[in-house]
Design a protein around this motif. Sequence first.
Motif, short mmCIF file in Angstrom:
data_model
loop_
_atom_site.label_atom_id
_atom_site.label_comp_id
_atom_site.label_asym_id
_atom_site.label_seq_id
_atom_site.Cartn_x
_atom_site.Cartn_y
_atom_site.Cartn_z
N GLN A 52 47.88 6.38 43.18
CA GLN A 52 47.89 8.05 42.05
C GLN A 52 47.38 9.17 42.70
OE1 GLN A 52 46.63 6.17 38.26
NE2 GLN A 52 48.47 6.04 36.93
N SER A 55 44.58 10.07 37.68
CA SER A 55 44.26 9.30 36.27
C SER A 55 44.34 9.08 35.49
CB SER A 55 42.56 8.14 36.70
OG SER A 55 41.61 9.05 36.12
N THR A 65 41.77 10.78 41.42
CA THR A 65 41.46 9.45 41.95
C THR A 65 40.63 9.58 43.55
OG1 THR A 65 43.22 9.04 43.09
CG2 THR A 65 42.60 8.62 40.68
#
Length: 333
Positions: A52, A55, A65
Motif C-alpha cells: 500500500q 493507508s 505509508t
Amino acid sequence: MMAFAMKLQQLRYIWEVAQNQLNISHTADKLFTSQPGISKQIRLLEEELGVQIFSRNGKQLQQVTPAGEKILIETAEILNKVKTIGRIADEYKDEEQGSLSIATTHTQSRYVLPKIIQAFTQRYPRVSLHLHQGTPMQISQMAADGTVDFAIATEALELFEGLIMMPCFHWNRSILVPKGHPLIAEKTLSLQAINQYPLITYLFGFTGRSKLDAAFEQQGLTPNVVVTAADADVIKTYVRAGLGVGIIAAMAWEPERDADLIALDASHLFAYSTTSIGFRRESFLRKYMLDFIEMFAPHLNRVHIQQAVACKSSGKKEALFKEEVPIFSAANS
C-alpha cells in the motif's frame, strides 16, 4: 526479481495526490481527469507492487505509508528525469520558448525581482514565468523536489543537500523609525540604544532573522521584539502605527513610497546576509534559465554555474564566489 509494468501516469497520480494533501478530488481537477480514474490507477499500482502506498479509512486516503514514502522519493526522481528529457528536446526544438518557475520570499518578489522579471519577459516573451511565494523552508523544498526550477532565498537553502546554491548578493539592515524619533539624533547607533524601544521585525527563519538574533546575543542582549511579520510591508505598517521601531532588510525601504519614515543604516550592527539562488544538481538548465541567473546576479556567468555544479564541497563552492558577490544596491534591482 519481479518485472513491473507500472505506467508513468500512475507515478504522476501518486505524486500529485501526495502534493494535494491526499485529496483525490483536488488532484483530479488539477490534472483535468476523473476522480474514479485516479483512484483506479493508484489501486492498480499498489496491486502490482504488492504494497500500500496510502493507508485508507473506507474510500478516503488517510496518510502515506512507510513504503509509500520511499516510493514517492523515487517517483520524484523519475518525474524530474522525464522533465529533463523534455527540456533537452525543447532546447533543440526552440530555445526561445518554454516555462520557468521560481519560488521566493515576499522580500525578493516585492523589492528585488520586479525589474529583472520585466526585463526577462521582454527578452523571452514566449517563456511563461510562474512565481511562487512561501517560507524559506517551503521554497527550498519546492526546488529540492522539482516543483520549481529555482529557489531564491536567504535562509534554509543550505539544509537541502541536493541543491546547488550560488550566492547572488550580500545585504544588510536598516532601522525604520517615524520622523522626529529620538534614535535619529544618535551619533553612533547601537544595539543598546535600539533595544530601549519595542522592536518590530521578521519572523524567525525569514529574511536573515537569524543574523539579527545572533548580533543581540553577542552583546548579551535579548531583543525587545513585540511584533513579528513575514514581510516588510507589514513591519512598516506597525511602525507607522507607533507600535515600535522596525528592523528590515535595507532593500525594503523605498525613499519615495516611505517618505514618512526614516531609514537608519544598521550595517555596522549586524553581519551581512546573503541571498542565493538554488536549483537541483540534476537540473538541465535551458539557455533562458542561464540567462535569468545572469540577469539576477550578473557575476554568475555560465562558467561559474558549471564550476558550481561540478563542486561537491560547499566550502569550495563558496570560495568560487568569495571575491565577486556584490553588496545589494538599487543598481542590482
